[in-house]
Design a protein around this motif. Structure first.
Motif, short mmCIF file in Angstrom:
data_model
loop_
_atom_site.label_atom_id
_atom_site.label_comp_id
_atom_site.label_asym_id
_atom_site.label_seq_id
_atom_site.Cartn_x
_atom_site.Cartn_y
_atom_site.Cartn_z
N UNK A 162 2.03 -8.41 4.10
CA UNK A 162 2.53 -7.93 2.82
C UNK A 162 2.38 -6.43 2.65
N UNK A 163 1.21 -5.92 3.04
CA UNK A 163 0.98 -4.48 2.95
C UNK A 163 1.97 -3.72 3.83
N UNK A 164 2.15 -4.18 5.05
CA UNK A 164 3.03 -3.47 5.98
C UNK A 164 4.47 -3.43 5.48
N UNK A 165 4.97 -4.57 5.01
CA UNK A 165 6.36 -4.64 4.55
C UNK A 165 6.56 -3.76 3.32
N UNK A 166 5.56 -3.78 2.42
CA UNK A 166 5.66 -2.98 1.20
C UNK A 166 5.69 -1.49 1.53
N UNK A 167 4.84 -1.07 2.45
CA UNK A 167 4.80 0.34 2.82
C UNK A 167 6.12 0.79 3.43
N UNK A 168 6.64 0.00 4.38
CA UNK A 168 7.84 0.41 5.08
C UNK A 168 9.07 0.42 4.17
N UNK A 169 9.23 -0.63 3.37
CA UNK A 169 10.46 -0.77 2.61
C UNK A 169 10.42 -0.11 1.24
N UNK A 170 9.27 -0.18 0.56
CA UNK A 170 9.20 0.34 -0.80
C UNK A 170 8.70 1.78 -0.86
N UNK A 171 7.77 2.14 0.02
CA UNK A 171 7.21 3.49 -0.03
C UNK A 171 7.98 4.44 0.88
N UNK A 172 8.15 4.06 2.15
CA UNK A 172 8.91 4.91 3.05
C UNK A 172 10.43 4.76 2.86
N UNK A 173 10.83 3.70 2.20
CA UNK A 173 12.24 3.54 1.88
C UNK A 173 13.11 3.16 3.06
N UNK A 174 12.56 2.50 4.06
CA UNK A 174 13.37 2.06 5.21
C UNK A 174 14.18 0.84 4.80
N UNK A 175 15.49 0.82 5.02
CA UNK A 175 16.31 -0.34 4.65
C UNK A 175 15.82 -1.60 5.35
N UNK A 176 15.55 -2.64 4.59
CA UNK A 176 15.00 -3.86 5.16
C UNK A 176 15.95 -4.51 6.17
N UNK A 177 17.27 -4.30 5.98
CA UNK A 177 18.22 -4.93 6.90
C UNK A 177 18.16 -4.32 8.30
N UNK A 178 17.51 -3.17 8.43
CA UNK A 178 17.38 -2.57 9.76
C UNK A 178 16.09 -3.00 10.47
N UNK A 179 15.28 -3.79 9.81
CA UNK A 179 13.99 -4.19 10.37
C UNK A 179 14.06 -5.60 10.93
N UNK A 180 13.44 -5.79 12.09
CA UNK A 180 13.34 -7.09 12.74
C UNK A 180 11.87 -7.34 13.03
#
Length: 848
Positions: free
Chosen positions: A152-170
């Motif tokens: 949960x922490x990792x996903x939140x940091x990448x998508x919500x804080x760093x703003x990386x589009x979730x559709x680009x993550x696997x």
């Protein structure tokens, strides 16, 4: 685009926590993430990572350790963020140290992957993402949160804080392994699905990709990795873990739940932990919208600085056949290597002839060759890049600013040495190629080996130079020559395999509430009426016996084992001081000795290595007997080492820093930072200063002080170590209470030290420096002896002095080589005071 700011709640260990201060911090992080595509800086990326875990999830920020591993001989360099925390994973952390209290931590760790198991050196420059030095961002849980919270922490940091589009993550997870009998990690799969990762972006992989192990044995477990698609607008699932430059792994979350045993079986760990690692360089390339790490602000200032002094086109990012003349490869290699050289030298690793030092020497020579021959940069250009490295990394690692001058000196000195060899080596290669028959593409192994052995050419550099000529070396024959003429230095381990408590046995001792060893009796000694040291007797109970990787209740005669006692007067090797020698006697069996072969610490337990001459049973009562002569000799050398450190500081100034030491019964070794080798006069001054302190017979005060108060001690000298709390402080002449009250530095030695010391300096007797030499530019090593050994050295020096006087009287008849031999003999005998001064005055001017 980042998700909207919202109040985040998180559950950790069953407790709901709404941390409004953390929400404000997250809001600030989110506002930065909206600027990602407009160029977020690497400094912001690093800072956001640590602030996220610190502010929202109460992780303690721990500074990076040095790239030289602390007490871990299995590694050449720190190569992962978890290295400094291995004592926690292995259960061997000193229970009195701050590390033992860690539950959640976060940091950015300096790492080097060159040499050893993880070696990226030969790939650096060929592509746009390999590095020898990199930074590993990581967060850890030691027996605290586990899979659900970590994901949960990792996903939140990448998508919500760093703003990386979730559709680009696997996301990949462990698919299980039939051979090992390990099931698929369905728990992690369900966690990711609940977070919102689409099923077609969630991929199972086997042991090679998604099961992490510390080594052949030790903590390990399944891992889940997050991958990023640089292209987007497609389903790139088939490119995950396919070595595609378009889809790259950015974060690995390891769930430490097993221990790999010596028989290769797996056992559950006493406590589950989380160990994550994300390469800063790769993350920054994602956030700055770059396909190459070298196009980020971690490297572009360096590439620009290189171009300013290079006589070749500017960097254009080409690879493979498109990189004509391998110019861009050279740019990348030089930029990477100067970062590695700067960080390693600042941390006390210098180009040398064995181990990590040899690897650094290879890196430096590889960088020099690319800089001088491919980029055609003038001599000194490589060192000229160091200030740029400091500008990029110095805010996070201030030692780079502090050591800039010394780093440049060491690089320049090594570059000058290698450039002369490089010219000769190039001529040798060209002549050899001319002699080869047309169509022959294999270079003779004996010539390659000669270049390596005699001119110091790294083998991989020879291969690279030949590759540029369309040639290759006869690798099989080269390997055979290397085995035949092996010149690698090996460390002699005295033939004994140390007995170390394994992770499960340590956990069992703690579960069974076996108390940590009381080793305070090792400090239980005093001066008797006759002026001799009296060591208090020590009676102990055998609490545990360790044999064959298991705790046992009894060991037989001749069966080597580890013995844990409730208390001990034996000193375990630590702080640079050798362990004690001695023996046990079992109550009721007075004529049988149990010799103690080695003593070491493991997780608060002192382990005595013993090969019993009779049966030894848990619960036995034993009497401990020190080898008092050995202990006293170590005490003399340790106190003398502190005085030597103080004398160096008094003569050369407070900039002198200790870079290592070792205290044994026969001699002491002390490494320190200094610009050049010391003169004979300086060595005489140091010896005189030491002798004055010995003659004045100062009291040696040893007191325990809370770790939080050590910064209040004026004049305190420390080294980069993990200290227990409270910590012992050793001062000469001035009691600790006076130092704390006065708040003014006194001209005396004050150091943090767990070693054993004399009670007065007069018992040292005498100190003679038997050798002083520069290990590398900027670091010198002194070897010294004390007491009778010092007296014998002085007598030998006086005898040699008489011979030199005789030689001086017949100077006109003495040939230069003979005189040179006499001078070297004086150095070898180790008397660098009166005798060397006479040689300096009378003879050195005549030595060629």
């Amino acid at each position: 685009m980042a998700a909207p700011v919202r109040l985040l709640t998180h559950r950790c260990n069953g407790v709901m926590n709404r941390n409004y201060r953390s929400v404000i911090a997250l809001r600030d992080c989110l506002s930065r993430s909206y600027r990602v595509q407009r160029g977020v800086s690497s400094k912001e990326v690093r800072q956001t990572f640590t602030e996220f875990f610190h502010e929202l999830y109460q992780h303690k920020i721990v500074k990076s350790s040095t790239v030289r591993p602390r007490g871990d001989t299995s590694l050449l360099f720190v190569n992962a963020g978890m290295n400094q925390f291995k004592p926690i994973f292995l259960g061997t952390a000193d229970p009195r140290s701050e590390m033992a209290s860690y539950r959640r931590v976060v940091n950015s760790q300096k790492c080097v992957r060159a040499g050893g198991k993880h070696n990226d050196l030969e790939d650096v420059g060929r592509d746009v993402y390999h590095h020898t030095f990199f930074e590993m961002l990581g967060n850890w849980s030691f027996g605290d949160y586990f899979k659900e919270e970590a994901c949960g922490m990792a996903w939140r940091l990448l998508t919500e804080v760093y703003g990386i589009p979730s559709e680009r993550l696997y996301v990949s997870y462990f698919a299980g392994d039939a051979i090992s009998g390990l099931p698929a990690d369905e728990e992690t799969r369900h966690i990711w699905l609940s977070i919102g990762v689409p099923a077609d972006h969630l991929l199972p992989f086997g042991m090679r990709d998604n099961f992490w192990e510390m080594g052949e044995t030790g903590p390990c477990g399944p891992c889940t990795e997050i991958h990023y698609d640089h292209i987007g607008g497609r389903n790139a699932a088939l490119l995950v873990n396919a070595d595609s430059p378009d889809v790259v792994e950015i974060w690995n979350l390891v769930f430490m739940q097993y221990n790999r045993e010596a028989d290769h079986s797996l056992r559950f760990l006493p406590q589950f932990s989380v160990d994550t690692g994300m390469g800063l360089e790769r993350l920054v390339s994602v956030l700055q919208g770059q396909r190459s790490n070298y196009n980020t602000d971690l490297f572009t200032p360096l590439l620009s600085a290189i171009q300013q002094c290079a006589k070749c086109p500017e960097y254009s990012g080409r690879t493979g056949d498109a990189d004509v003349g391998r110019v861009d490869m050279a740019y990348r290699a030089v930029a990477d290597h100067v970062r590695t050289l700067s960080v390693c030298i600042a941390d006390g690793v210098y180009p040398g002839m064995s181990g990590a030092e040899l690897v650094l020497r290879r890196i430096l020579r590889r960088a020099v060759r690319f800089s001088a021959e491919v980029l055609q940069a003038p001599e000194g250009s490589l060192a000229g890049l160091v200030p740029t490295v400091a500008q990029i990394l110095g805010d996070s690692y201030p030692e780079l600013y502090k050591e800039t001058g010394r780093i440049m000196d060491i690089i320049n000195e090594n570059e000058a040495q290698f450039l002369s060899s490089l010219k000769l080596g190039r001529r040798v290669i060209e002549r050899t190629l001319q002699r080869l028959e047309e169509g022959d593409s294999v270079f003779p192994a004996n010539v390659a080996w000669s270049l390596h052995r005699n001119l110091g050419f790294p083998v991989d550099l020879i291969s690279l130079m030949l590759e540029e000529q369309g040639m290759c070396v006869d690798q099989q024959s080269l390997d055979e020559l290397a085995v035949e003429n092996n010149t690698c230095q090996t460390q002699n381990s005295d033939g004994q395999n140390l007995v170390h408590l394994d992770l499960h046995s340590l956990a069992r001792l703690q579960t069974d509430q076996v108390p940590h060893t009381d080793d305070l009796p090792k400090y239980g000694y005093s001066l008797g009426p006759d002026g001799k040291y009296v060591f208090q007797p020590c009676h102990a109970t055998v609490l545990a016996l360790y044999c064959g990787q298991a705790l046992v209740s009894e060991v037989s005669e001749g069966q080597r084992c580890g013995v844990v006692l409730d208390r001990t007067c034996f000193y375990a090797e630590q702080g640079g001081q050798s362990h004690d020698h001695g023996y046990f006697i079992k109550d009721g069996l007075q004529d049988v000795l149990y010799p103690v072969e080695a003593v070491h610490l493991s997780g608060g337990y002192v382990v005595h290595q013993v090969t019993p001459a009779d049966v030894l049973t848990k619960g036995d009562q034993v009497q401990l007997y020190l080898d008092e002569a050995h202990r006293l000799a170590c005490m003399v050398k340790h106190t003398a080492t502190h005085i030597l450190n103080f004398a160096l500081c008094q003569l050369l100034g407070p900039s002198v820093e200790q870079r290592g030491s070792h205290v044994a019964a026969d001699r002491l070794r002390f490494d320190f930072s200094v610009q050049g080798s010391l003169s004979t006069t300086q060595l005489q001054t140091i010896e005189e200063s030491i002798r004055n302190i010995i003659t004045e017979n100062h009291a040696v005060y040893i007191e325990e002080v809370p770790l939080a108060r050590v910064n209040d001690i004026p004049g305190l000298r420390t080294v980069d170590e993990v200290y227990p709390d409270p910590v012992r402080v050793v001062s000469l002449e001035v009691p600790m209470s006076d130092l704390l009250i006065s708040q003014t530095a006194r001209p005396t030695s004050v150091e943090l030290c767990c070693g054993t010391h004399l009670l007065r300096t007069g018992e040292i007797g005498d100190v003679v420096i038997v050798s002083e030499r520069q290990l590398v530019k900027g670091i010198s090593r002194i070897i010294a002896v004390t007491g009778d050994d010092a007296r014998q050295a002085r007598e030998a020096g006086q005898t040699l002095g008489q011979e030199v006087e005789s030689l001086s009287a017949r100077l006109a008849a003495v040939t230069s080589p003979s005189l040179s031999a006499a001078y070297r003999l004086a150095k070898d005998v180790g008397v660098l005071t009166d005798i060397s001064l006479k040689l300096d005055q009378n003879c050195k001017k005549n030595i060629s």
